[in-house]
Design an enzyme around this catalytic site. Sequence first.
Site, short mmCIF file in Angstrom:
data_model
loop_
_atom_site.label_atom_id
_atom_site.label_comp_id
_atom_site.label_asym_id
_atom_site.label_seq_id
_atom_site.Cartn_x
_atom_site.Cartn_y
_atom_site.Cartn_z
CG HIS A 125 46.61 25.24 51.00
ND1 HIS A 125 47.94 24.87 51.07
CD2 HIS A 125 45.82 24.87 51.36
CE1 HIS A 125 47.62 23.46 52.18
NE2 HIS A 125 46.19 23.28 52.32
CD GLU A 184 50.69 29.51 52.18
OE1 GLU A 184 50.98 28.74 52.62
OE2 GLU A 184 49.22 28.98 52.15
CB CYS A 219 51.23 27.00 48.91
SG CYS A 219 49.70 26.36 49.54
CB CYS A 221 52.20 22.42 51.34
SG CYS A 221 50.80 23.22 50.19
#
Length: 236
Positions: free
Chosen positions: A61, A63, A96, A93
């Site tokens: 992801h 992040e 993250c 999410c």
Amino acid sequence: MTSERGPSSGDPTLRRRIEPWEFYISYDPKELCKETCLLYEIKWGMSWKIWRSSGKNTTNHVEVNFIEKFTSERCFHSSISCSITWFLSWSPCWECSQAIKEFLSQHPGVTLVIYVARLFQHMDQQNRQGLRDLVNSGVTIQIMRASEYYHCWRNFVNYPPGEEAHWPRHPPLWMMLYALELHCIILGLPPCLKISRRRQNRLTFFRLHLQNCHYQMIPPHILLAAGLIQPSVTWR
């Protein structure tokens, strides 16, 4: 007065800017696209200079990609503060959120402000708890408003000449609905916003379902702005 020029060719951020169509699709509150886009700003210590760039999902992801890139390229000193601002197309999410929380705990001089266009799978309890954990650890999380869209358009988008003032103006109600649900998440309340999508005509539907706890716990000015309560009138 509208500028007849796009971003200057001498702008050092030009090669890191995204195209207008990417910004429209990625940050449209009603477009439930799969990819997450990140636009970010970094400011070190008392310096007036701001570093701007963007990122997207890869095998990780976005992040996590940011954290890995940031920590690998920088040597931290505890006496130097760092302010980071994220403009995310989707909220983090729960995994993250954990990674962000761990990153901040290891670097106490870093402050993080997150603006999001949409809430990612906000009915999922782990995602809701992840956002609460971030807020409790000092992270500021807000829904993007018109001012943030304009800021991103000016500073992160390779807009055409003469289009400086033509940033996307999404209905304020969509932003207010997401802001309402974000308050529910932060306050530990049940979800009040349900979002559904009809694939055949690509329409997105927002539905509100408020319970007594929502009216009791959500700040009145938020409910008033969303049109869920009427302003009080004092008669003399």
